[in-house]
Enzyme design. Structure first.
Site, PDB file in Angstrom:
ATOM      1  N   CYS A   2       0.845  -1.189   0.000  1.00 14.20           N
ATOM      2  CA  CYS A   2       0.000   0.000   0.000  1.00 14.20           C
ATOM      3  C   CYS A   2       0.884   1.243   0.000  1.00 14.20           C
ATOM      4  O   CYS A   2       2.093   1.163   0.166  1.00 14.20           O
ATOM      5  CB  CYS A   2      -0.907   0.008   1.225  1.00 14.20           C
ATOM      6  SG  CYS A   2      -1.923  -1.480   1.394  1.00 14.20           S
ATOM      7  N   ARG A  27       1.354   1.793  -5.927  1.00 12.91           N
ATOM      8  CA  ARG A  27       1.568   0.845  -4.841  1.00 12.91           C
ATOM      9  C   ARG A  27       0.283   0.114  -4.454  1.00 12.91           C
ATOM     10  O   ARG A  27       0.317  -0.833  -3.658  1.00 12.91           O
ATOM     11  CB  ARG A  27       2.132   1.563  -3.615  1.00 12.91           C
ATOM     12  CG  ARG A  27       3.443   2.280  -3.856  1.00 12.91           C
ATOM     13  CD  ARG A  27       3.914   2.978  -2.586  1.00 12.91           C
ATOM     14  NE  ARG A  27       4.254   2.020  -1.555  1.00 12.91           N
ATOM     15  CZ  ARG A  27       5.462   1.495  -1.365  1.00 12.91           C
ATOM     16  NH1 ARG A  27       6.462   1.848  -2.156  1.00 12.91           N
ATOM     17  NH2 ARG A  27       5.684   0.630  -0.403  1.00 12.91           N
ATOM     18  N   TRP A  71      -3.784  -1.691  -1.429  1.00  9.91           N
ATOM     19  CA  TRP A  71      -3.750  -2.957  -2.158  1.00  9.91           C
ATOM     20  C   TRP A  71      -4.201  -4.011  -1.153  1.00  9.91           C
ATOM     21  O   TRP A  71      -3.510  -4.292  -0.182  1.00  9.91           O
ATOM     22  CB  TRP A  71      -2.342  -3.255  -2.662  1.00  9.91           C
ATOM     23  CG  TRP A  71      -2.270  -4.428  -3.597  1.00  9.91           C
ATOM     24  CD1 TRP A  71      -2.460  -4.423  -4.944  1.00  9.91           C
ATOM     25  CD2 TRP A  71      -1.986  -5.792  -3.250  1.00  9.91           C
ATOM     26  NE1 TRP A  71      -2.314  -5.682  -5.460  1.00  9.91           N
ATOM     27  CE2 TRP A  71      -2.023  -6.543  -4.443  1.00  9.91           C
ATOM     28  CE3 TRP A  71      -1.720  -6.447  -2.055  1.00  9.91           C
ATOM     29  CZ2 TRP A  71      -1.799  -7.918  -4.473  1.00  9.91           C
ATOM     30  CZ3 TRP A  71      -1.490  -7.822  -2.079  1.00  9.91           C
ATOM     31  CH2 TRP A  71      -1.524  -8.529  -3.281  1.00  9.91           C
ATOM     32  N   ASN A  97       0.794   0.369   6.203  1.00  5.89           N
ATOM     33  CA  ASN A  97       1.272  -0.455   5.099  1.00  5.89           C
ATOM     34  C   ASN A  97       2.022  -1.632   5.697  1.00  5.89           C
ATOM     35  O   ASN A  97       2.968  -1.440   6.468  1.00  5.89           O
ATOM     36  CB  ASN A  97       2.207   0.341   4.181  1.00  5.89           C
ATOM     37  CG  ASN A  97       2.860  -0.534   3.127  1.00  5.89           C
ATOM     38  OD1 ASN A  97       2.254  -1.479   2.639  1.00  5.89           O
ATOM     39  ND2 ASN A  97       4.102  -0.225   2.784  1.00  5.89           N
ATOM     40  N   GLY A  98       1.606  -2.849   5.359  1.00  8.76           N
ATOM     41  CA  GLY A  98       2.260  -4.040   5.898  1.00  8.76           C
ATOM     42  C   GLY A  98       1.223  -5.059   6.307  1.00  8.76           C
ATOM     43  O   GLY A  98       0.059  -5.006   5.896  1.00  8.76           O
ATOM     44  N   GLU A 452      10.721 -12.565 -19.577  1.00  6.07           N
ATOM     45  CA  GLU A 452      10.400 -11.185 -19.237  1.00  6.07           C
ATOM     46  C   GLU A 452       9.366 -10.620 -20.213  1.00  6.07           C
ATOM     47  O   GLU A 452       8.432  -9.905 -19.803  1.00  6.07           O
ATOM     48  CB  GLU A 452      11.666 -10.335 -19.238  1.00  6.07           C
ATOM     49  CG  GLU A 452      11.453  -8.852 -18.994  1.00  6.07           C
ATOM     50  CD  GLU A 452      10.829  -8.512 -17.656  1.00  6.07           C
ATOM     51  OE1 GLU A 452      10.395  -7.356 -17.497  1.00  6.07           O
ATOM     52  OE2 GLU A 452      10.761  -9.389 -16.765  1.00  6.07           O
ATOM     53  N   LYS A 456       5.616  -9.189 -19.203  1.00  7.31           N
ATOM     54  CA  LYS A 456       5.101  -7.862 -19.551  1.00  7.31           C
ATOM     55  C   LYS A 456       3.740  -7.986 -20.240  1.00  7.31           C
ATOM     56  O   LYS A 456       2.825  -7.211 -19.967  1.00  7.31           O
ATOM     57  CB  LYS A 456       6.079  -7.117 -20.480  1.00  7.31           C
ATOM     58  CG  LYS A 456       7.364  -6.674 -19.828  1.00  7.31           C
ATOM     59  CD  LYS A 456       7.216  -5.460 -18.947  1.00  7.31           C
ATOM     60  CE  LYS A 456       7.038  -5.810 -17.486  1.00  7.31           C
ATOM     61  NZ  LYS A 456       8.034  -6.553 -16.814  1.00  7.31           N
ATOM     62  N   GLU A 459       1.011  -9.031 -17.707  1.00  8.95           N
ATOM     63  CA  GLU A 459       0.789  -7.997 -16.703  1.00  8.95           C
ATOM     64  C   GLU A 459      -0.165  -6.915 -17.193  1.00  8.95           C
ATOM     65  O   GLU A 459      -1.074  -6.505 -16.456  1.00  8.95           O
ATOM     66  CB  GLU A 459       2.116  -7.319 -16.333  1.00  8.95           C
ATOM     67  CG  GLU A 459       2.958  -8.040 -15.314  1.00  8.95           C
ATOM     68  CD  GLU A 459       4.215  -7.265 -14.988  1.00  8.95           C
ATOM     69  OE1 GLU A 459       4.493  -7.068 -13.796  1.00  8.95           O
ATOM     70  OE2 GLU A 459       4.926  -6.831 -15.916  1.00  8.95           O
ATOM     71  N   HIS A 475       7.915 -31.105 -25.293  1.00  7.97           N
ATOM     72  CA  HIS A 475       7.703 -31.923 -24.097  1.00  7.97           C
ATOM     73  C   HIS A 475       6.411 -31.513 -23.399  1.00  7.97           C
ATOM     74  O   HIS A 475       6.397 -31.217 -22.196  1.00  7.97           O
ATOM     75  CB  HIS A 475       8.897 -31.795 -23.155  1.00  7.97           C
ATOM     76  CG  HIS A 475      10.161 -32.322 -23.728  1.00  7.97           C
ATOM     77  ND1 HIS A 475      10.503 -33.656 -23.696  1.00  7.97           N
ATOM     78  CD2 HIS A 475      11.171 -31.694 -24.396  1.00  7.97           C
ATOM     79  CE1 HIS A 475      11.671 -33.833 -24.291  1.00  7.97           C
ATOM     80  NE2 HIS A 475      12.096 -32.648 -24.731  1.00  7.97           N
ATOM     81  N   LYS A 574       3.296  -2.222  -7.354  1.00  5.62           N
ATOM     82  CA  LYS A 574       4.683  -2.204  -7.816  1.00  5.62           C
ATOM     83  C   LYS A 574       5.643  -2.787  -6.794  1.00  5.62           C
ATOM     84  O   LYS A 574       6.523  -3.567  -7.126  1.00  5.62           O
ATOM     85  CB  LYS A 574       5.100  -0.779  -8.169  1.00  5.62           C
ATOM     86  CG  LYS A 574       6.464  -0.730  -8.862  1.00  5.62           C
ATOM     87  CD  LYS A 574       6.705   0.589  -9.527  1.00  5.62           C
ATOM     88  CE  LYS A 574       7.936   0.540 -10.400  1.00  5.62           C
ATOM     89  NZ  LYS A 574       7.782  -0.342 -11.566  1.00  5.62           N
TER      90      LYS A 574
END
Length: 579
Positions: A2, A27, A71, A97-98, A452, A456, A459, A475, A574
């Site tokens: 957050c 965040r 969040w 936050n936490g 990567e 992207k 996301e 496979h 983020k």
């Protein structure tokens, strides 16, 4: 996960708090809220993004206040679960936050005492604990209750009858901004840049009592001094600058970013113990993990140093023998799992290196040595320029440890990115945006590049995208290939070119559309692929960097075609500051 912000000074607090929350929205953006103190306590909070609401909706009085953008971890996104939270009599308000790990036990005790809870959050135990201990001194009450809290937390607290703001930090980031007759607090420096460049990074266990005239910081109830740092970032660095999204702005900043990252490390500034390393363990999460995998391929082939790459979230469960050096990569410097890995190394007398973008972040204080990425502020949730900066640092580590064999090549890295920034992605985007599934394939160091790229895409476009080492497609995943599952591939001249071309021919026989990154004059590739994106670099390091940027742009323009919320994709934040 957050974002929190606080203000006390001569300005009206509410506009400062709301603007600050907009800067911190990357965040978390499930809900938002603010509280101010002015002959009473005033609270406004709602489900949704703060950027979607008018400032007039939260026109609260007072020059002292706190704010939060959420969040969700405990309790669904809702008005009730939004912060700030207050005690039974709405005399104290806090943002957090936490995660309070022992909140269930604390909540049962408080309920037994008659406290009334309104939300489903872990956070709400904090104002009720403060209510029990508050005898008119909020600082003293906070010093008492933190002894009962287990977990990670950055807390800001105000009360209706006090002209003070209390800030607490433990395993979650919190920074103070020092102005003239005003003080700010925030999860990171982005909301502070408009007002001051003087900041204090609080340390774990710090409790600060803040007024408009100044601040006092305590550790174990003893007053301590913390250094004031001057920040070089500017307010303009956190603005879009004419681009439609922060993500594309940050993509276009990458030529300069990689040059800064490469120059951040020299023969004289590289940690000396890296020269003697017989093996390296690299620990990271998300995009940083992919940068680590690329590093492994290059370090082992160029330097002969065995490298293990471990996911930060799994490292604590690993029985892998600890090695000579642990490198932890964290853009924010606050990634909980990566911090835990650095701590594990320190406890076992292992030399540790932090690679981060944030000076004086937690990881820089835990590690034996720090390499700053020099990416500048990155606002979009999806990592672009921070990934390129990590890549630049790691490429330079390989280069230095191998005796500078790639000095000349790396001097062209910025130009290699500039060449691909203006590529026309329209045909590739047309193949991608209509599908529900995408496969990304590569070999050698291009396999993690494709990991990567797939990350992207998923996301920000919400298209299911998976990356495979090209030889592994047969496979199992081969059964999923069809005319409805485009494949994105890197097929450049080199050791894997012939076998990669053979893999693509096998996929094409199943009717699979192919988007290939390869040489612009590769006639065989043009005959095979539906779309070829030209990449004409002949040096491996430059191919890796340029291909990464091409895949970022493919994801961006696909998401843009789909009308996605690119800078703030759903369900993501983020900085992952909880485990």
């Amino acid at each position: 996960m957050c974002g929190i912000v606080g203000y006390i000074g001569y300005r009206q607090a509410a506009p400062v708090l709301l603007d600050g929350l907009k800067q911190l929205e990357y965040r978390g953006y499930d809900s938002y809220g603010i509280a101010t103190s002015s002959e009473g306590l005033f609270i406004h909070k709602k489900k949704g993004k703060v950027s979607d609401f008018s400032p007039d909706e939260a026109d609260l009085p007072g020059t002292c206040g706190i704010g939060h953008t959420r969040w969700a971890t405990h309790g669904i996104p809702s008005d009730i679960n939004a912060h700030p939270h207050s005690d039974c009599h709405e005399g104290i308000a806090i943002v957090h936050n936490g995660i309070i790990e022992n909140y269930a036990h604390l909540k049962r005790e408080l309920l037994a005492k008659g406290h009334i809870f309104r939300s489903e959050t872990d956070t709400e135990v904090i104002p009720h604990l403060l209510e029990d201990q508050n005898q008119g001194d909020l600082l003293n009450a906070m010093q008492k209750i933190v002894q009962d809290l287990e977990g990670s937390y950055a807390i800001l607290a105000i009360s209706r009858d006090c002209d003070r703001l209390i800030a607490v930090k433990n395993r979650s980031p919190l920074v103070l901004g020092i102005g003239d007759n005003e003080v700010f607090a925030a999860s990171d420096i982005t909301p502070l840049l408009e007002f001051t460049n003087r900041v204090i990074y609080l340390e774990d266990g710090d409790i600060a009592e803040i007024s408009a005239d100044g601040y006092s910081i305590y550790q174990n109830s003893v007053r301590v001094s913390r250094e004031i740092h001057e920040i070089e970032w500017t307010p303009e660095a956190v603005q879009k600058g004419g681009f439609p999204h922060f993500m594309i702005k940050e993509i276009f900043e990458q030529p300069e970013v990689i040059n800064r990252a490469l120059h951040s490390l020299t023969l004289h500034s590289i940690p000396e113990f890296l020269y003697d390393a017989r093996s390296i363990t690299l620990v990271a999460c998300g995009s940083s993990y992919h940068a680590g995998l690329i590093f492994r391929y290059l370090a082992e082939s160029s330097c002969g140093i065995p490298v293990r790459v471990e996911l930060g979230s799994e490292f604590k469960y690993s029985s892998v023998p600890l090695t000579d050096v642990i490198i932890g990569i964290s853009q924010s410097g606050e990634t909980a799992d990566t911090l835990s890995a650095i701590h594990k190394g320190n406890c076992n007398n292992i030399q540790t290196v932090a690679v981060t973008n944030v000076l004086n972040s937690s990881i820089t204080r835990y590690a034996n040595a720090t390499i700053l990425m020099q990416a500048g502020p990155e606002i979009s949730v999806a990592a672009t320029k921070s990934f390129i900066a990590q890549l630049g640092v790691l490429l330079q580590v390989v280069n230095i440890l191998s005796g500078g064999m790639c000095d000349e090549t790396l001097s062209h890295a910025g130009v290699a990115i500039e060449k691909v920034l203006l590529l026309n992605m329209e045909d590739a985007v047309t193949l991608c945006f209509k599908t529900q599934h995408l496969f990304y394939v590569g070999r050698g160091p291009f396999y993690p590049v494709m990991m990567e790229g797939a990350l992207k895409m998923k996301e920000i476009s919400y298209i299911h995208a998976e990356a495979y080492a090209a030889g592994e497609i047969k496979h199992g995943p081969f059964s999923l290939l069809s005319s409805e599952t485009p494949v994105v591939a890197i097929c450049l001249p080199g050791p894997s070119y012939a076998v990669m071309l053979g893999n693509l021919k096998e996929m094409k026989t199943r009717g699979t559309p192919i988007i290939a990154i390869g040489y612009g004059d590769d006639t065989e590739l043009f005959e095979l692929a539906d779309v070829v994106i030209p990449l004409d670099e002949d040096q491996l390091y430059l191919q890796i960097v340029a291909a990464t940027v091409i895949l970022q742009m493919l994801a961006y323009y696909t998401a843009s075609r789909l009308g996605r919320e690119i800078d703030k994709p759903r369900n993501l934040a983020k900085s992952v500051t909880v485990e």
